[in-house]
Design an enzyme around this catalytic site. Structure first.
Site, short mmCIF file in Angstrom:
data_model
loop_
_atom_site.label_atom_id
_atom_site.label_comp_id
_atom_site.label_asym_id
_atom_site.label_seq_id
_atom_site.Cartn_x
_atom_site.Cartn_y
_atom_site.Cartn_z
N CYS A 8 10.05 14.20 26.16
CA CYS A 8 11.46 15.52 26.71
C CYS A 8 11.50 15.29 28.53
O CYS A 8 12.39 15.09 28.68
CB CYS A 8 10.10 16.49 26.96
SG CYS A 8 10.28 18.35 25.14
N GLY A 94 4.74 6.88 9.60
CA GLY A 94 4.41 6.50 10.62
C GLY A 94 4.94 6.54 12.01
O GLY A 94 5.44 6.42 13.05
N HIS A 101 13.25 13.06 16.78
CA HIS A 101 14.59 11.95 16.47
C HIS A 101 15.47 11.54 15.04
O HIS A 101 14.48 11.20 14.06
CB HIS A 101 14.15 11.00 17.61
CG HIS A 101 12.56 10.05 16.94
ND1 HIS A 101 11.65 10.74 17.57
CD2 HIS A 101 12.46 9.45 16.51
CE1 HIS A 101 10.56 9.94 16.76
NE2 HIS A 101 11.04 8.73 16.66
P1 AMP Z 1 8.87 6.67 15.27
O1 AMP Z 1 8.20 5.68 15.33
O2 AMP Z 1 10.04 7.50 14.32
O3 AMP Z 1 8.21 8.05 15.84
O4 AMP Z 1 10.36 5.93 16.80
C1 AMP Z 1 9.88 5.98 18.27
C2 AMP Z 1 10.32 4.80 18.31
O5 AMP Z 1 10.70 5.54 19.89
C3 AMP Z 1 10.30 3.48 18.34
O6 AMP Z 1 11.46 2.38 17.73
C4 AMP Z 1 10.39 3.26 19.87
O7 AMP Z 1 10.85 1.96 19.85
C5 AMP Z 1 11.12 4.27 20.83
N1 AMP Z 1 10.87 4.52 21.52
C6 AMP Z 1 9.49 4.27 22.28
N2 AMP Z 1 9.35 4.76 23.92
C7 AMP Z 1 10.72 4.40 24.39
C8 AMP Z 1 11.08 4.59 25.43
N3 AMP Z 1 10.93 4.72 26.65
N4 AMP Z 1 12.89 4.66 25.53
C9 AMP Z 1 13.75 4.60 24.13
N5 AMP Z 1 12.77 4.20 23.57
C10 AMP Z 1 11.28 4.28 22.88
ZN ZN Z 2 9.57 16.58 23.62
#
Ligand code: AMP
Ligand code: ZN
Length: 114
Positions: A8, A94, A101
């Site tokens: 967000c 995970g 996303h």
């Molecule tokens: P998930 O495990 O599917 O919840 O994926 C979360 C993803 O968000 C991971 O691949 C992280 O590398 C990515 N992530 C976490 N923080 C950031 C950020 N600030 N900007 C871009 N990607 C991020």
């Molecule tokens: Zn959100």
């Protein structure tokens, strides 16, 4: 905006990201820890925890999300070579960030799923 939700804050521009695509409802940005040469996250600006929260009233948003994936594939050059779309739901998958996303992965040959 959901309290203390990282994505967000990214959608609101409060935390910087490398944008690949944006419209009124959707944002796509580079994953901070890419696992492939192309690793983009596509999110609705509206907060929903995961795709498990989708209901019929979200049909239009769901369609916009996939239209954005289509645009991202072209913007990043993987439309021709192929790409994978992954979304994690909950603990066993995970999921780390509880704001929907879609991971768009490509730019190399990807192994089997899971
Ligand atoms: P998930 O495990 O599917 O919840 O994926 C979360 C993803 O968000 C991971 O691949 C992280 O590398 C990515 N992530 C976490 N923080 C950031 C950020 N600030 N900007 C871009 N990607 C991020
Ligand atoms: Zn959100």
């Amino acid at each position: 905006m959901a309290n203390d939700c990282l994505f967000c804050k990214i959608a609101a521009g409060e935390i910087p990201s490398t944008k690949v695509y944006e419209d009124e409802h959707i944002l796509a940005f580079r994953d901070i820890n890419p696992v492939a040469p192309v690793h983009v996250l596509v999110i609705p600006k509206q907060h929903l925890d995961s795709i498990d929260d989708f209901r019929p009233e979200h049909d239009e948003l769901l369609s916009k999300l996939f239209a954005a994936v289509h645009a991202v594939a072209r913007e990043t050059g993987v439309a021709e070579t192929g790409y994978r779309v992954v979304t994690n739901v909950g603990r066993d998958a995970g999921q780390q960030v509880f704001h929907i996303h879609l991971h768009v992965l490509g730019g190399r040959t990807l192994g089997p799923v899971a």
